[in-house]
Design a protein around this motif. Structure first.
Motif, short mmCIF file in Angstrom:
data_model
loop_
_atom_site.label_atom_id
_atom_site.label_comp_id
_atom_site.label_asym_id
_atom_site.label_seq_id
_atom_site.Cartn_x
_atom_site.Cartn_y
_atom_site.Cartn_z
N ALA A 1 -12.10 -6.31 12.68
CA ALA A 1 -10.99 -7.28 12.67
C ALA A 1 -9.72 -6.64 12.10
N MET A 2 -9.88 -5.88 11.01
CA MET A 2 -8.72 -5.21 10.42
C MET A 2 -8.16 -4.16 11.37
N LEU A 3 -9.03 -3.45 12.06
CA LEU A 3 -8.58 -2.43 13.01
C LEU A 3 -7.78 -3.06 14.14
N LEU A 4 -8.27 -4.19 14.65
CA LEU A 4 -7.58 -4.83 15.76
C LEU A 4 -6.25 -5.44 15.33
N GLN A 5 -6.10 -5.73 14.05
CA GLN A 5 -4.81 -6.17 13.55
C GLN A 5 -3.80 -5.02 13.59
N GLN A 6 -4.27 -3.80 13.39
CA GLN A 6 -3.38 -2.64 13.37
C GLN A 6 -2.83 -2.31 14.76
N VAL A 7 -3.56 -2.65 15.82
CA VAL A 7 -3.14 -2.24 17.15
C VAL A 7 -1.85 -2.93 17.58
N LYS A 8 -1.51 -4.01 16.90
CA LYS A 8 -0.26 -4.69 17.24
C LYS A 8 0.95 -3.80 16.98
N LEU A 9 0.79 -2.82 16.12
CA LEU A 9 1.88 -1.90 15.80
C LEU A 9 1.82 -0.63 16.65
N MET A 10 0.85 -0.54 17.56
CA MET A 10 0.66 0.66 18.36
C MET A 10 1.04 0.40 19.81
N GLY B 1 -12.89 -0.71 18.72
CA GLY B 1 -13.28 -1.99 18.14
C GLY B 1 -14.31 -2.72 18.98
N VAL B 2 -14.13 -2.69 20.29
CA VAL B 2 -15.09 -3.36 21.19
C VAL B 2 -16.46 -2.68 21.11
N VAL B 3 -16.48 -1.34 21.15
CA VAL B 3 -17.75 -0.61 21.09
C VAL B 3 -18.46 -0.88 19.75
N ALA B 4 -17.70 -0.87 18.66
CA ALA B 4 -18.29 -1.14 17.35
C ALA B 4 -18.85 -2.56 17.28
N LEU C 1 -16.07 -14.18 19.70
CA LEU C 1 -15.06 -14.95 20.43
C LEU C 1 -13.70 -14.84 19.75
N ALA C 2 -13.69 -14.98 18.42
CA ALA C 2 -12.42 -14.88 17.70
C ALA C 2 -11.80 -13.50 17.83
N LEU C 3 -12.63 -12.46 17.72
CA LEU C 3 -12.10 -11.11 17.85
C LEU C 3 -11.66 -10.82 19.28
N SER C 4 -12.33 -11.42 20.26
CA SER C 4 -11.93 -11.24 21.65
C SER C 4 -10.53 -11.81 21.89
N VAL C 5 -10.27 -12.97 21.28
CA VAL C 5 -8.94 -13.55 21.39
C VAL C 5 -7.91 -12.62 20.77
N VAL D 1 -8.17 -9.36 20.57
CA VAL D 1 -8.02 -8.21 21.46
C VAL D 1 -7.06 -8.53 22.59
N VAL D 2 -7.24 -9.71 23.20
CA VAL D 2 -6.36 -10.11 24.30
C VAL D 2 -4.92 -10.25 23.83
N ALA D 3 -4.76 -10.88 22.64
CA ALA D 3 -3.41 -11.06 22.10
C ALA D 3 -2.76 -9.72 21.78
N ALA D 4 -3.56 -8.77 21.27
CA ALA D 4 -3.02 -7.47 20.91
C ALA D 4 -2.64 -6.66 22.15
N ALA D 5 -3.39 -6.89 23.23
CA ALA D 5 -3.14 -6.11 24.44
C ALA D 5 -1.93 -6.62 25.21
N MET D 6 -1.47 -7.81 24.92
CA MET D 6 -0.35 -8.39 25.67
C MET D 6 1.00 -7.95 25.09
#
Length: 217
Positions: free
Chosen positions: A94-103, A115-118, A206-210, A212-217
């Motif tokens: 969850a913390m890792l996926l928060q960081q991707v918003k800056l990448m 994150g998905v594989v883990a 489910l929460a982390l998937s949301v 991921v989608v939000a970070a990818a947009m």
């Protein structure tokens, strides 16, 4: 050596997975400690799962009974420890996926993929551990006089490790039983705890998937 690796105990699989994970995490990748740790977790889970499926492929019902009654049971310490590790890995994901918003670009895609594989690895670990726990409980109960070991499998053949993986993964995916029925109070309690944990974990997915989608947009 090949024979040893195809018949590992639960502790040996955890040890080999831990060694592989530590080696991968210790490699001086150009990433932060959390990212390297998750990469190590993925490597460790991959090694553990490789040995698990190798064991399931090579053991018939008779060998499954002998091993489940003696060596392969995950005791309470291992079970609780692994659930704690899985919970910690979910927090790290969850913390890792928060960081991707800056990448952006490849860095973002790589971190999301990690994150998905883990997350998938954490899911597999939880239910694989329960599969071996079910196998141990089933054959111990049979040895102590229970006619069906607390689980009623369709057909007349004695179950092997693939049957217990099937039962555990179905509970993990649906949080309910399917064609395999729990017939003893102890097995129903074990399945109940497993189902509750599976439901909670699936909600996290489910929460982390949301995220991921939000970070990818």
């Amino acid at each position: 050596m090949r024979k040893h690796l195809s018949a590992t105990t639960g502790r040996q699989r955890l040890f080999y997975g831990g060694v592989a994970g530590a080696i991968v995490a210790a490699i001086p990748w150009p990433f932060d400690a959390m990212t390297r740790g998750l990469a190590g977790w993925c490597a460790g889970v991959a090694v553990y799962q490789l040995f698990t499926w190798w064991l399931a492929e090579t053991f018939d019902a008779q060998r499954t009974r002998e091993r489940a009654q003696s060596l392969d049971q995950p005791n309470v310490v291992i079970l609780v420890s692994m659930l704690v590790v899985i919970g910690a890995s979910v927090v790290a994901i969850a913390m890792l996926l928060q960081q991707v918003k800056l990448m952006s670009g490849l860095a973002r895609a790589g971190h999301i993929a990690l994150g998905v594989v883990a997350l998938v690895g954490s899911w597999l670990m939880m239910h694989t551990i329960y599969a071996f726990h079910y196998a141990h409980r089933y054959y111990i109960d049979q040895r102590e006089g229970s006619p069906d070991g607390g689980l009623d499998f369709p057909g007349k053949e004695q179950p092997d490790y693939f049957d217990f993986l099937y039962y555990a993964y179905v509970v993990g995916m649906t949080t309910q039983v399917s064609d395999v029925q729990a017939t003893s109070r102890e097995m129903r309690r074990l399945t109940l705890v497993h189902s509750v944990l599976a439901f909670a974990f699936n909600m996290l997915v489910l929460a982390l998937s949301v995220n991921v989608v939000a970070a990818a947009m």
